[in-house]
Design an enzyme around this catalytic site. Structure first.
Site, mmCIF file in Angstrom:
data_model
loop_
_atom_site.group_PDB
_atom_site.id
_atom_site.type_symbol
_atom_site.label_atom_id
_atom_site.label_comp_id
_atom_site.label_asym_id
_atom_site.label_seq_id
_atom_site.Cartn_x
_atom_site.Cartn_y
_atom_site.Cartn_z
ATOM 1 C CB THR A 139 -0.985 -0.158 1.201
ATOM 2 O OG1 THR A 139 -1.579 1.432 1.113
ATOM 3 C CG2 THR A 139 -0.135 -0.180 2.460
ATOM 4 C CB ILE A 140 1.064 4.356 -1.980
ATOM 5 C CG1 ILE A 140 -0.385 4.915 -1.946
ATOM 6 C CG2 ILE A 140 1.154 3.622 -3.325
ATOM 7 C CD1 ILE A 140 -0.769 6.206 -2.815
ATOM 8 C CG ASP A 141 -2.687 5.095 1.880
ATOM 9 O OD1 ASP A 141 -2.222 5.800 1.076
ATOM 10 O OD2 ASP A 141 -3.882 4.917 2.051
ATOM 11 N N GLY A 184 -3.640 8.887 1.827
ATOM 12 C CA GLY A 184 -3.201 8.784 3.259
ATOM 13 C C GLY A 184 -4.727 8.756 3.752
ATOM 14 N NE ARG A 185 -9.710 4.804 2.621
ATOM 15 C CZ ARG A 185 -10.443 5.162 1.988
ATOM 16 N NH1 ARG A 185 -10.235 5.329 0.935
ATOM 17 N NH2 ARG A 185 -11.588 5.299 2.308
ATOM 18 N NE ARG A 280 -5.927 30.095 -8.243
ATOM 19 C CZ ARG A 280 -6.337 31.355 -7.710
ATOM 20 N NH1 ARG A 280 -6.717 31.642 -6.650
ATOM 21 N NH2 ARG A 280 -6.278 32.533 -8.659
ATOM 22 C CG LEU A 287 -0.135 12.840 -10.916
ATOM 23 C CD1 LEU A 287 0.325 14.183 -10.393
ATOM 24 C CD2 LEU A 287 0.621 12.067 -11.921
HETATM 25 O O1 F6P Z 1 -5.249 2.759 -0.085
HETATM 26 C C1 F6P Z 1 -4.394 3.170 -1.062
HETATM 27 C C2 F6P Z 1 -5.135 4.475 -1.791
HETATM 28 O O2 F6P Z 1 -4.189 5.019 -2.549
HETATM 29 C C3 F6P Z 1 -5.738 5.631 -0.608
HETATM 30 O O3 F6P Z 1 -4.954 6.545 -0.014
HETATM 31 C C4 F6P Z 1 -6.788 6.267 -1.470
HETATM 32 O O4 F6P Z 1 -7.785 6.645 -0.518
HETATM 33 C C5 F6P Z 1 -7.367 5.105 -2.099
HETATM 34 O O5 F6P Z 1 -6.217 4.039 -2.447
HETATM 35 C C6 F6P Z 1 -7.935 5.462 -3.433
HETATM 36 O O6 F6P Z 1 -8.468 4.254 -4.189
HETATM 37 P P1 F6P Z 1 -9.203 4.353 -5.805
HETATM 38 O O7 F6P Z 1 -7.879 3.730 -6.593
HETATM 39 O O8 F6P Z 1 -10.182 3.372 -5.332
HETATM 40 O O9 F6P Z 1 -9.476 5.813 -5.827
#
Ligand code: F6P
Length: 362
Positions: A139-141, A184-185, A280, A287
Protein backbone atom coordinates in the site's frame (compact mmCIF):
# COMPACT_ATOMS: atom_id res chain seq x y z
CA UNK A 1 4.84 -33.73 -10.43
CA UNK A 2 5.86 -30.08 -10.59
CA UNK A 3 4.44 -27.80 -7.96
CA UNK A 4 2.03 -25.12 -9.16
CA UNK A 5 1.88 -21.76 -7.46
CA UNK A 6 -0.69 -18.97 -7.91
CA UNK A 7 -0.07 -15.24 -7.52
CA UNK A 8 -2.63 -12.41 -7.51
CA UNK A 9 -2.55 -8.65 -6.94
CA UNK A 10 -5.51 -7.01 -5.20
CA UNK A 11 -6.65 -3.56 -4.01
CA UNK A 12 -5.29 -0.24 -5.26
CA UNK A 13 -2.14 -0.64 -7.34
CA UNK A 14 1.26 0.45 -6.01
CA UNK A 15 4.64 0.89 -7.72
CA UNK A 16 6.58 -2.33 -7.09
CA UNK A 17 3.80 -4.86 -7.75
CA UNK A 18 5.53 -6.00 -10.93
CA UNK A 19 8.81 -6.38 -9.06
CA UNK A 20 7.09 -8.76 -6.60
CA UNK A 21 5.72 -10.79 -9.54
CA UNK A 22 9.22 -10.81 -11.13
CA UNK A 23 10.82 -12.12 -7.93
CA UNK A 24 8.15 -14.76 -7.32
CA UNK A 25 8.31 -16.09 -10.89
CA UNK A 26 12.10 -16.23 -10.99
CA UNK A 27 12.56 -17.69 -7.49
CA UNK A 28 9.85 -20.30 -8.07
CA UNK A 29 11.21 -21.26 -11.51
CA UNK A 30 14.61 -21.97 -9.96
CA UNK A 31 12.88 -24.48 -7.68
CA UNK A 32 11.25 -26.09 -10.68
CA UNK A 33 7.78 -24.77 -9.85
CA UNK A 34 5.20 -23.46 -12.31
CA UNK A 35 3.69 -20.05 -11.61
CA UNK A 36 0.27 -18.85 -12.71
CA UNK A 37 -1.12 -15.34 -12.34
CA UNK A 38 -4.76 -14.61 -11.58
CA UNK A 39 -5.99 -11.48 -13.33
CA UNK A 40 -7.79 -8.75 -11.33
CA UNK A 41 -7.57 -10.41 -7.93
CA UNK A 42 -9.43 -13.74 -8.00
CA UNK A 43 -10.55 -13.45 -11.64
CA UNK A 44 -8.36 -16.38 -12.73
CA UNK A 45 -10.19 -18.70 -10.34
CA UNK A 46 -13.53 -17.80 -11.88
CA UNK A 47 -12.64 -17.74 -15.56
CA UNK A 48 -9.85 -19.83 -17.13
CA UNK A 49 -9.10 -17.01 -19.59
CA UNK A 50 -8.01 -14.91 -16.63
CA UNK A 51 -5.44 -17.46 -15.49
CA UNK A 52 -2.07 -16.77 -17.12
CA UNK A 53 1.10 -18.85 -17.09
CA UNK A 54 4.02 -16.71 -15.92
CA UNK A 55 7.56 -17.63 -16.95
CA UNK A 56 10.93 -15.90 -16.39
CA UNK A 57 10.99 -15.08 -20.12
CA UNK A 58 7.47 -13.64 -19.95
CA UNK A 59 8.20 -11.33 -17.01
CA UNK A 60 11.53 -10.10 -18.34
CA UNK A 61 11.71 -6.32 -18.10
CA UNK A 62 8.64 -5.82 -15.86
CA UNK A 63 10.50 -5.18 -12.62
CA UNK A 64 10.99 -1.48 -13.29
CA UNK A 65 7.42 -0.91 -14.52
CA UNK A 66 4.64 0.67 -12.45
CA UNK A 67 1.18 -0.89 -12.09
CA UNK A 68 0.64 -4.64 -12.26
CA UNK A 69 0.68 -6.88 -15.34
CA UNK A 70 -2.09 -8.90 -13.64
CA UNK A 71 -4.47 -5.99 -13.12
CA UNK A 72 -6.13 -5.27 -9.78
CA UNK A 73 -9.45 -4.37 -8.26
CA UNK A 74 -10.68 -2.97 -4.97
CA UNK A 75 -14.27 -4.08 -5.44
CA UNK A 76 -13.83 -7.81 -5.79
CA UNK A 77 -14.55 -9.29 -2.35
CA UNK A 78 -15.56 -12.90 -3.19
CA UNK A 79 -17.22 -13.27 0.24
CA UNK A 80 -19.60 -10.38 -0.49
CA UNK A 81 -19.95 -9.87 -4.21
CA UNK A 82 -22.79 -7.66 -5.42
CA UNK A 83 -24.69 -9.26 -8.35
CA UNK A 84 -27.83 -8.14 -10.13
CA UNK A 85 -30.72 -10.64 -9.98
CA UNK A 86 -33.40 -11.15 -12.65
CA UNK A 87 -35.55 -8.45 -11.09
CA UNK A 88 -32.71 -5.97 -11.50
CA UNK A 89 -32.04 -5.89 -7.76
CA UNK A 90 -28.53 -6.02 -6.31
CA UNK A 91 -27.89 -9.04 -4.09
CA UNK A 92 -24.76 -9.80 -2.11
CA UNK A 93 -23.53 -13.34 -2.71
CA UNK A 94 -20.64 -15.44 -1.40
CA UNK A 95 -18.67 -17.03 -4.25
CA UNK A 96 -15.71 -18.14 -2.13
CA UNK A 97 -16.57 -21.89 -2.35
CA UNK A 98 -16.41 -21.74 -6.14
CA UNK A 99 -13.04 -20.01 -5.99
CA UNK A 100 -11.64 -22.53 -3.51
CA UNK A 101 -12.88 -25.46 -5.62
CA UNK A 102 -11.23 -24.01 -8.75
CA UNK A 103 -8.00 -23.40 -6.82
CA UNK A 104 -7.94 -27.08 -5.79
CA UNK A 105 -9.00 -28.39 -9.23
CA UNK A 106 -6.11 -26.51 -10.82
CA UNK A 107 -3.71 -28.30 -8.48
CA UNK A 108 -2.19 -25.19 -6.89
CA UNK A 109 -0.31 -25.82 -3.65
CA UNK A 110 -0.02 -22.16 -2.64
CA UNK A 111 -1.52 -18.73 -3.34
CA UNK A 112 0.69 -15.66 -2.94
CA UNK A 113 -1.75 -12.78 -2.40
CA UNK A 114 -0.22 -9.33 -2.82
CA UNK A 115 -2.41 -6.64 -1.32
CA UNK A 116 -3.28 -4.12 1.37
CA UNK A 117 -5.35 -4.73 4.49
CA UNK A 118 -8.59 -5.40 2.55
CA UNK A 119 -7.01 -7.98 0.20
CA UNK A 120 -5.08 -9.58 3.05
CA UNK A 121 -8.25 -9.95 5.09
CA UNK A 122 -9.85 -11.79 2.16
CA UNK A 123 -6.70 -13.95 1.83
CA UNK A 124 -6.92 -14.81 5.53
CA UNK A 125 -10.57 -15.86 5.16
CA UNK A 126 -9.53 -18.18 2.32
CA UNK A 127 -6.74 -19.57 4.50
CA UNK A 128 -9.35 -20.37 7.17
CA UNK A 129 -11.33 -22.24 4.51
CA UNK A 130 -8.28 -24.35 3.63
CA UNK A 131 -6.43 -22.42 0.90
CA UNK A 132 -2.67 -22.29 1.66
CA UNK A 133 -2.08 -18.54 1.43
CA UNK A 134 0.97 -16.29 1.85
CA UNK A 135 0.44 -12.52 2.01
CA UNK A 136 2.72 -9.79 0.64
CA UNK A 137 2.00 -6.31 2.05
CA UNK A 138 1.31 -3.53 -0.42
CA UNK A 139 0.00 0.00 0.00
CA UNK A 140 1.35 3.42 -0.83
CA UNK A 141 -0.22 4.55 2.47
CA UNK A 142 2.37 2.53 4.50
CA UNK A 143 -0.26 1.85 7.14
CA UNK A 144 0.23 -1.87 7.88
CA UNK A 145 1.51 -2.19 11.42
CA UNK A 146 3.38 -5.50 11.12
CA UNK A 147 5.90 -4.27 8.56
CA UNK A 148 8.23 -1.31 8.84
CA UNK A 149 7.51 -0.38 5.22
CA UNK A 150 5.18 -1.36 2.41
CA UNK A 151 6.46 -0.98 -1.14
CA UNK A 152 4.98 1.86 -3.17
CA UNK A 153 5.27 4.30 -0.26
CA UNK A 154 8.75 5.54 -1.13
CA UNK A 155 7.72 6.19 -4.76
CA UNK A 156 4.57 8.02 -3.64
CA UNK A 157 6.60 10.19 -1.24
CA UNK A 158 9.06 11.02 -4.04
CA UNK A 159 6.25 12.05 -6.37
CA UNK A 160 4.58 14.17 -3.69
CA UNK A 161 7.88 15.82 -2.66
CA UNK A 162 8.65 16.63 -6.27
CA UNK A 163 5.21 18.24 -6.65
CA UNK A 164 5.64 20.31 -3.47
CA UNK A 165 9.09 21.45 -4.66
CA UNK A 166 7.51 22.74 -7.85
CA UNK A 167 4.77 24.60 -6.00
CA UNK A 168 7.27 26.83 -4.15
CA UNK A 169 8.17 28.97 -7.15
CA UNK A 170 4.61 29.55 -8.32
CA UNK A 171 3.36 30.20 -4.77
CA UNK A 172 6.18 32.69 -4.21
CA UNK A 173 5.66 34.46 -7.54
CA UNK A 174 2.01 35.16 -6.68
CA UNK A 175 2.25 35.55 -2.89
CA UNK A 176 -0.22 32.68 -2.60
CA UNK A 177 -1.08 29.90 -0.24
CA UNK A 178 -0.98 26.52 -2.01
CA UNK A 179 -2.82 23.63 -0.37
CA UNK A 180 -1.77 20.17 -1.61
CA UNK A 181 -3.96 17.16 -0.84
CA UNK A 182 -2.05 13.86 -0.80
CA UNK A 183 -3.20 10.27 -0.21
CA UNK A 184 -3.38 8.73 3.24
CA UNK A 185 -6.74 7.44 4.46
CA UNK A 186 -6.04 6.55 8.06
CA UNK A 187 -2.53 7.77 8.56
CA UNK A 188 -0.47 10.67 7.35
CA UNK A 189 2.80 8.99 6.34
CA UNK A 190 2.90 10.42 2.80
CA UNK A 191 1.89 13.89 4.05
CA UNK A 192 4.47 13.92 6.85
CA UNK A 193 7.43 12.60 4.83
CA UNK A 194 6.77 14.68 1.71
CA UNK A 195 5.75 17.76 3.70
CA UNK A 196 8.94 17.81 5.77
CA UNK A 197 11.14 17.00 2.77
CA UNK A 198 9.36 19.52 0.54
CA UNK A 199 9.62 22.41 3.02
CA UNK A 200 5.90 22.75 3.83
CA UNK A 201 4.71 25.35 6.33
CA UNK A 202 1.87 23.18 7.65
CA UNK A 203 1.17 19.45 7.47
CA UNK A 204 -2.26 18.11 8.41
CA UNK A 205 -2.57 14.38 9.14
CA UNK A 206 -5.35 12.05 10.32
CA UNK A 207 -3.48 11.41 13.59
CA UNK A 208 -3.87 15.07 14.68
CA UNK A 209 -7.36 16.61 14.24
CA UNK A 210 -6.41 20.15 13.25
CA UNK A 211 -7.49 23.66 14.19
CA UNK A 212 -7.79 26.20 11.38
CA UNK A 213 -6.73 28.89 13.88
CA UNK A 214 -3.34 27.18 14.20
CA UNK A 215 -2.89 26.86 10.42
CA UNK A 216 -3.87 30.50 9.87
CA UNK A 217 -1.57 31.65 12.69
CA UNK A 218 1.35 29.98 10.92
CA UNK A 219 0.51 31.67 7.60
CA UNK A 220 0.17 35.06 9.34
CA UNK A 221 3.48 34.50 11.10
CA UNK A 222 5.10 33.87 7.71
CA UNK A 223 3.75 37.26 6.55
CA UNK A 224 5.23 38.95 9.63
CA UNK A 225 8.59 37.42 8.70
CA UNK A 226 8.30 38.75 5.17
CA UNK A 227 7.42 35.40 3.66
CA UNK A 228 4.28 36.08 1.67
CA UNK A 229 3.57 32.58 0.46
CA UNK A 230 2.87 29.32 2.26
CA UNK A 231 2.53 25.65 1.43
CA UNK A 232 0.05 23.45 3.30
CA UNK A 233 0.14 19.66 2.81
CA UNK A 234 -3.00 17.80 3.87
CA UNK A 235 -3.64 14.06 3.92
CA UNK A 236 -6.98 13.05 2.36
CA UNK A 237 -8.05 11.45 5.67
CA UNK A 238 -7.28 14.51 7.83
CA UNK A 239 -10.14 16.31 9.55
CA UNK A 240 -10.57 19.45 11.59
CA UNK A 241 -11.17 19.15 15.32
CA UNK A 242 -14.87 19.76 14.90
CA UNK A 243 -15.31 18.25 11.43
CA UNK A 244 -15.63 14.88 9.71
CA UNK A 245 -13.41 13.19 7.13
CA UNK A 246 -14.65 14.54 3.78
CA UNK A 247 -15.69 11.77 1.37
CA UNK A 248 -17.51 11.27 -1.92
CA UNK A 249 -19.52 8.22 -0.88
CA UNK A 250 -18.82 4.62 -1.84
CA UNK A 251 -18.41 5.30 -5.55
CA UNK A 252 -18.58 2.16 -7.68
CA UNK A 253 -20.70 -0.84 -6.70
CA UNK A 254 -18.85 -3.39 -4.60
CA UNK A 255 -16.35 -1.02 -2.97
CA UNK A 256 -15.97 -1.48 0.73
CA UNK A 257 -14.31 1.87 1.43
CA UNK A 258 -15.46 5.44 0.95
CA UNK A 259 -13.80 7.47 -1.81
CA UNK A 260 -12.01 10.22 0.09
CA UNK A 261 -11.20 13.67 -1.21
CA UNK A 262 -12.07 17.32 -0.76
CA UNK A 263 -10.27 18.27 2.44
CA UNK A 264 -7.64 20.27 0.51
CA UNK A 265 -10.30 22.44 -1.11
CA UNK A 266 -12.03 22.88 2.26
CA UNK A 267 -8.81 24.02 3.95
CA UNK A 268 -8.05 26.40 1.05
CA UNK A 269 -11.51 27.99 1.34
CA UNK A 270 -11.10 28.44 5.07
CA UNK A 271 -7.73 30.18 4.61
CA UNK A 272 -9.14 32.47 1.91
CA UNK A 273 -12.18 33.37 4.04
CA UNK A 274 -10.24 33.94 7.24
CA UNK A 275 -7.10 35.69 5.93
CA UNK A 276 -8.21 37.08 2.58
CA UNK A 277 -5.09 35.49 1.04
CA UNK A 278 -5.04 34.37 -2.55
CA UNK A 279 -5.24 30.58 -2.11
CA UNK A 280 -5.27 27.62 -4.50
CA UNK A 281 -5.65 23.90 -3.86
CA UNK A 282 -4.67 20.83 -5.83
CA UNK A 283 -5.21 17.10 -5.37
CA UNK A 284 -2.24 14.90 -6.32
CA UNK A 285 -4.48 11.83 -6.34
CA UNK A 286 -3.46 8.82 -8.41
CA UNK A 287 -0.29 10.47 -9.70
CA UNK A 288 1.13 9.15 -6.42
CA UNK A 289 0.32 5.57 -7.39
CA UNK A 290 1.78 5.79 -10.87
CA UNK A 291 5.16 5.49 -12.50
CA UNK A 292 8.26 3.43 -12.08
CA UNK A 293 9.10 2.31 -8.52
CA UNK A 294 12.09 3.97 -6.83
CA UNK A 295 15.18 1.84 -6.19
CA UNK A 296 14.08 1.46 -2.56
CA UNK A 297 10.64 0.15 -3.55
CA UNK A 298 12.04 -2.19 -6.20
CA UNK A 299 14.47 -3.75 -3.78
CA UNK A 300 11.84 -4.09 -1.05
CA UNK A 301 9.33 -5.60 -3.48
CA UNK A 302 11.92 -8.08 -4.82
CA UNK A 303 12.86 -9.06 -1.25
CA UNK A 304 9.17 -9.55 -0.35
CA UNK A 305 8.60 -11.71 -3.44
CA UNK A 306 11.64 -13.91 -2.81
CA UNK A 307 10.77 -14.22 0.90
CA UNK A 308 7.21 -15.29 0.02
CA UNK A 309 8.57 -18.13 -2.15
CA UNK A 310 10.86 -19.21 0.70
CA UNK A 311 7.80 -19.37 2.99
CA UNK A 312 5.99 -21.46 0.36
CA UNK A 313 8.93 -23.88 0.31
CA UNK A 314 8.84 -24.12 4.10
CA UNK A 315 5.08 -24.65 4.07
CA UNK A 316 4.39 -21.63 6.30
CA UNK A 317 0.91 -20.47 5.28
CA UNK A 318 -1.64 -17.91 6.48
CA UNK A 319 1.37 -15.65 7.14
CA UNK A 320 2.42 -12.34 5.62
CA UNK A 321 6.03 -11.47 4.82
CA UNK A 322 7.10 -8.41 6.79
CA UNK A 323 10.20 -6.24 6.92
CA UNK A 324 11.34 -5.71 10.47
CA UNK A 325 14.78 -4.19 9.84
CA UNK A 326 17.19 -5.73 9.23
CA UNK A 327 15.24 -8.95 8.69
CA UNK A 328 12.47 -10.30 6.52
CA UNK A 329 10.08 -12.14 8.82
CA UNK A 330 6.68 -13.82 8.69
CA UNK A 331 3.68 -12.62 10.70
CA UNK A 332 0.31 -14.39 10.94
CA UNK A 333 -2.00 -12.50 8.56
CA UNK A 334 -4.69 -12.11 11.23
CA UNK A 335 -2.18 -10.33 13.44
CA UNK A 336 -0.78 -8.24 10.58
CA UNK A 337 -4.15 -6.72 9.65
CA UNK A 338 -5.42 -6.15 13.20
CA UNK A 339 -4.20 -2.57 13.56
CA UNK A 340 -3.40 0.25 11.20
CA UNK A 341 0.07 1.73 11.58
CA UNK A 342 -0.33 5.30 12.80
CA UNK A 343 2.38 7.92 13.05
CA UNK A 344 3.92 7.91 16.53
CA UNK A 345 3.42 11.50 17.65
CA UNK A 346 6.46 11.20 19.91
CA UNK A 347 8.74 10.11 17.05
CA UNK A 348 11.73 12.15 15.95
CA UNK A 349 10.13 12.85 12.56
CA UNK A 350 7.23 14.61 14.22
CA UNK A 351 9.67 16.36 16.55
CA UNK A 352 11.82 17.38 13.57
CA UNK A 353 8.77 18.92 11.89
CA UNK A 354 7.97 20.91 15.01
CA UNK A 355 11.62 21.89 15.58
CA UNK A 356 11.96 23.40 12.12
CA UNK A 357 8.74 25.38 12.55
CA UNK A 358 6.21 23.29 10.66
CA UNK A 359 2.66 23.65 11.99
CA UNK A 360 0.92 20.30 12.51
CA UNK A 361 -2.47 21.90 13.04
CA UNK A 362 -2.48 21.63 16.85
O1 F6P B 1 -5.22 2.66 -0.02
C1 F6P B 1 -4.47 3.26 -0.99
C2 F6P B 1 -5.17 4.43 -1.60
O2 F6P B 1 -4.21 4.98 -2.46
C3 F6P B 1 -5.73 5.46 -0.62
O3 F6P B 1 -4.79 6.34 -0.13
C4 F6P B 1 -6.81 6.11 -1.43
O4 F6P B 1 -7.80 6.67 -0.60
C5 F6P B 1 -7.34 4.97 -2.21
O5 F6P B 1 -6.28 4.06 -2.38
C6 F6P B 1 -7.90 5.40 -3.55
O6 F6P B 1 -8.44 4.28 -4.19
P1 F6P B 1 -9.13 4.29 -5.62
O7 F6P B 1 -8.10 3.83 -6.59
O8 F6P B 1 -10.24 3.34 -5.52
O9 F6P B 1 -9.57 5.68 -5.92
Amino acid sequence: MREKLLISTGGGDAPGLNAVIFAVVNSAARKGWEVYGSRAGYGGLLDRDDLVRLTPEGVEGILSQGGTILGSTNKGNPFAKPVENLAGEIQIVDISDKILTNFQRNGFFCHIAVGGDGSLEIAHRFAQKGMPVIGVPKTIDNDLEATDRTFGFDTAVSTATDAIDKLHSTAKSHDRVMVVEVMGRDSGWIALYSGISGGADAILIPEIPFQMDAVCAKISDNELHDKHYSIVVVAEGARSEDGEVINKGKGELGRSEMVLGGIGEWVANQIRDRLGKDTRSLVLGHLQRGGSPTTFDRLLALRFGAAAVRLAEQGIFDHMVAWVPPNMTAVPIAEAIRNRKKIDLGSDKVQTARDIGICLGD
